[in-house]
Design a protein around this motif. Structure first.
Motif, PDB file in Angstrom:
ATOM      1  N   GLY A 135      21.366 -12.112  -4.839  1.00  0.00           N
ATOM      2  CA  GLY A 135      19.659 -11.632  -4.438  1.00  0.00           C
ATOM      3  C   GLY A 135      19.332 -10.825  -3.529  1.00  0.00           C
ATOM      4  O   GLY A 135      20.083 -10.545  -2.840  1.00  0.00           O
ATOM      5  N   VAL A 136      18.685  -9.683  -4.321  1.00  0.00           N
ATOM      6  CA  VAL A 136      18.389  -8.839  -3.666  1.00  0.00           C
ATOM      7  C   VAL A 136      15.855  -8.157  -3.190  1.00  0.00           C
ATOM      8  O   VAL A 136      15.840  -8.627  -4.204  1.00  0.00           O
ATOM      9  N   LEU A 137      16.626  -7.820  -2.623  1.00  0.00           N
ATOM     10  CA  LEU A 137      14.910  -6.676  -2.736  1.00  0.00           C
ATOM     11  C   LEU A 137      14.971  -6.191  -3.378  1.00  0.00           C
ATOM     12  O   LEU A 137      16.109  -4.906  -2.950  1.00  0.00           O
ATOM     13  N   VAL A 138      13.534  -5.899  -4.268  1.00  0.00           N
ATOM     14  CA  VAL A 138      13.980  -4.009  -5.130  1.00  0.00           C
ATOM     15  C   VAL A 138      12.049  -3.908  -4.454  1.00  0.00           C
ATOM     16  O   VAL A 138      11.685  -4.586  -4.536  1.00  0.00           O
ATOM     17  N   ALA A 139      12.350  -2.349  -4.553  1.00  0.00           N
ATOM     18  CA  ALA A 139      11.011  -1.301  -4.274  1.00  0.00           C
ATOM     19  C   ALA A 139      11.251  -0.260  -5.899  1.00  0.00           C
ATOM     20  O   ALA A 139      11.645  -0.080  -5.973  1.00  0.00           O
ATOM     21  N   ALA A 140       9.792  -0.149  -5.335  1.00  0.00           N
ATOM     22  CA  ALA A 140       9.236   1.110  -6.372  1.00  0.00           C
ATOM     23  C   ALA A 140       8.078   1.459  -6.093  1.00  0.00           C
ATOM     24  O   ALA A 140       7.424   1.011  -5.126  1.00  0.00           O
ATOM     25  N   SER A 141       7.788   3.286  -6.435  1.00  0.00           N
ATOM     26  CA  SER A 141       6.835   3.200  -6.491  1.00  0.00           C
ATOM     27  C   SER A 141       5.611   3.092  -6.768  1.00  0.00           C
ATOM     28  O   SER A 141       4.099   3.327  -6.792  1.00  0.00           O
ATOM     29  N   GLU A 142       5.657   2.698  -7.628  1.00  0.00           N
ATOM     30  CA  GLU A 142       5.121   2.256  -8.948  1.00  0.00           C
ATOM     31  C   GLU A 142       5.564   1.097  -8.931  1.00  0.00           C
ATOM     32  O   GLU A 142       6.479   0.243  -9.449  1.00  0.00           O
ATOM     33  N   GLY A 143       3.734  -0.170  -9.855  1.00  0.00           N
ATOM     34  CA  GLY A 143       3.957  -1.371 -10.453  1.00  0.00           C
ATOM     35  C   GLY A 143       5.059  -1.670 -11.798  1.00  0.00           C
ATOM     36  O   GLY A 143       4.220  -0.149 -12.381  1.00  0.00           O
ATOM     37  N   GLY A 144       5.236  -2.460 -11.995  1.00  0.00           N
ATOM     38  CA  GLY A 144       5.036  -2.485 -13.216  1.00  0.00           C
ATOM     39  C   GLY A 144       6.302  -2.965 -13.942  1.00  0.00           C
ATOM     40  O   GLY A 144       7.356  -4.134 -12.722  1.00  0.00           O
ATOM     41  N   LEU A 176      14.509   2.583  -8.883  1.00  0.00           N
ATOM     42  CA  LEU A 176      14.534   1.199  -7.854  1.00  0.00           C
ATOM     43  C   LEU A 176      15.124   1.673  -6.667  1.00  0.00           C
ATOM     44  O   LEU A 176      15.821   2.455  -6.579  1.00  0.00           O
ATOM     45  N   THR A 177      14.621   1.342  -5.169  1.00  0.00           N
ATOM     46  CA  THR A 177      15.604   0.465  -3.734  1.00  0.00           C
ATOM     47  C   THR A 177      15.946  -0.366  -4.077  1.00  0.00           C
ATOM     48  O   THR A 177      13.968  -1.293  -4.299  1.00  0.00           O
ATOM     49  N   VAL A 178      16.577  -1.040  -4.183  1.00  0.00           N
ATOM     50  CA  VAL A 178      17.245  -2.612  -4.247  1.00  0.00           C
ATOM     51  C   VAL A 178      18.499  -2.198  -2.681  1.00  0.00           C
ATOM     52  O   VAL A 178      19.042  -1.486  -2.312  1.00  0.00           O
ATOM     53  N   SER A 179      17.474  -3.177  -2.409  1.00  0.00           N
ATOM     54  CA  SER A 179      18.626  -3.629  -1.082  1.00  0.00           C
ATOM     55  C   SER A 179      19.106  -5.544   0.059  1.00  0.00           C
ATOM     56  O   SER A 179      18.275  -6.371  -1.219  1.00  0.00           O
ATOM     57  N   THR A 212      17.055  -6.405   8.338  1.00  0.00           N
ATOM     58  CA  THR A 212      17.750  -5.013   7.961  1.00  0.00           C
ATOM     59  C   THR A 212      17.775  -5.032   6.715  1.00  0.00           C
ATOM     60  O   THR A 212      18.203  -5.975   6.066  1.00  0.00           O
ATOM     61  N   MET A 213      17.192  -4.017   6.180  1.00  0.00           N
ATOM     62  CA  MET A 213      17.381  -3.511   5.335  1.00  0.00           C
ATOM     63  C   MET A 213      18.762  -3.148   4.624  1.00  0.00           C
ATOM     64  O   MET A 213      18.858  -1.451   5.194  1.00  0.00           O
ATOM     65  N   ARG A 216       0.356  -1.272   0.080  1.00  0.00           N
ATOM     66  CA  ARG A 216      -0.204  -0.133  -0.111  1.00  0.00           C
ATOM     67  C   ARG A 216       0.542   1.147   0.337  1.00  0.00           C
ATOM     68  O   ARG A 216       0.599   1.944  -0.294  1.00  0.00           O
ATOM     69  N   GLU A 217       2.387   1.203  -0.093  1.00  0.00           N
ATOM     70  CA  GLU A 217       2.966   2.249   0.076  1.00  0.00           C
ATOM     71  C   GLU A 217       4.209   2.330  -0.800  1.00  0.00           C
ATOM     72  O   GLU A 217       4.437   2.735  -2.088  1.00  0.00           O
ATOM     73  N   LYS A 218       4.534   0.824  -1.631  1.00  0.00           N
ATOM     74  CA  LYS A 218       5.704   0.341  -2.666  1.00  0.00           C
ATOM     75  C   LYS A 218       5.181  -0.501  -3.019  1.00  0.00           C
ATOM     76  O   LYS A 218       4.163  -1.615  -2.673  1.00  0.00           O
ATOM     77  N   PHE A 219       6.010  -0.863  -3.792  1.00  0.00           N
ATOM     78  CA  PHE A 219       6.162  -2.983  -4.536  1.00  0.00           C
ATOM     79  C   PHE A 219       6.759  -2.861  -4.684  1.00  0.00           C
ATOM     80  O   PHE A 219       7.884  -2.510  -4.671  1.00  0.00           O
ATOM     81  N   TYR A 220       6.868  -4.293  -3.886  1.00  0.00           N
ATOM     82  CA  TYR A 220       8.366  -5.422  -3.759  1.00  0.00           C
ATOM     83  C   TYR A 220       7.949  -6.299  -4.050  1.00  0.00           C
ATOM     84  O   TYR A 220       7.335  -6.752  -4.885  1.00  0.00           O
ATOM     85  N   GLY A 221       9.468  -6.721  -4.437  1.00  0.00           N
ATOM     86  CA  GLY A 221       9.869  -8.117  -5.233  1.00  0.00           C
ATOM     87  C   GLY A 221      11.511  -8.372  -4.859  1.00  0.00           C
ATOM     88  O   GLY A 221      11.957  -7.934  -4.511  1.00  0.00           O
TER      89      GLY A 221
END
Length: 146
Positions: free
Chosen positions: A55-64, A27-30, A40-41, A8-13
């Motif tokens: 392997g990383v976690l990615v986050a974005a303000s919009e999906g796609g 992208l935010t990559v962690s 901890t990210m 509901r705030e960011k899209f994660y993958g």
């Protein structure tokens, strides 16, 4: 790569690549490390090179779908990263062999309301996961939400 899980705030993958790649500005990559019950990210900066097979976690303000540029550089590994790459895809048997004696977690929405790393199979057993993703391995811990 796709960032599909929305908290509901960011899209994660999760993401991994057989080649090193450059973190884009959208992208935010962690990397994810775990100490006790704390997840901890540790972020990569825009322009950093993520090493191949990380392997990383990615986050974005919009999906796609998002484009990353491959790099000839080696990149920098973040210490303590507990995310494992899936390569061309990984079966439950391969996952259990790669990290024996662990519990295995996938990024998902729990009950449709809490984004985090939850068991990918009953009792934390290994599971099958698609190519270019990542999964979390822990020693007998509970699910991790963020």
């Amino acid at each position: 790569m796709k960032a599909p899980v929305n908290n509901r705030e960011k899209f994660y993958g999760t993401y991994s690549n057989a080649s090193a790649w450059v973190v884009p500005g959208n992208l935010t990559v962690s990397a994810i490390s775990v100490s006790g019950e704390a997840l901890t990210m540790v972020d990569y900066a825009t322009g950093d090179v993520v090493p191949a097979n990380t392997g990383v976690l990615v986050a974005a303000s919009e999906g796609g779908n998002f484009t990353v540029n491959l790099s000839s550089g080696a990149g920098t590994t973040k210490p303590g990263n507990a995310l494992r790459p899936t390569g061309d895809g990984i079966t439950a048997s391969e996952m259990a062999t790669a990290d024996p004696g662990k519990e295995y977690f996938r990024l998902t929405m729990h009950n449709g309301i809490q984004c985090g790393f939850w068991w990918g199979a009953e009792d934390g057993a290994a599971f099958t996961l698609a190519a270019n993703k990542a999964y979390l391995t822990l020693d007998g811990a509970k699910a991790k939400a963020f």
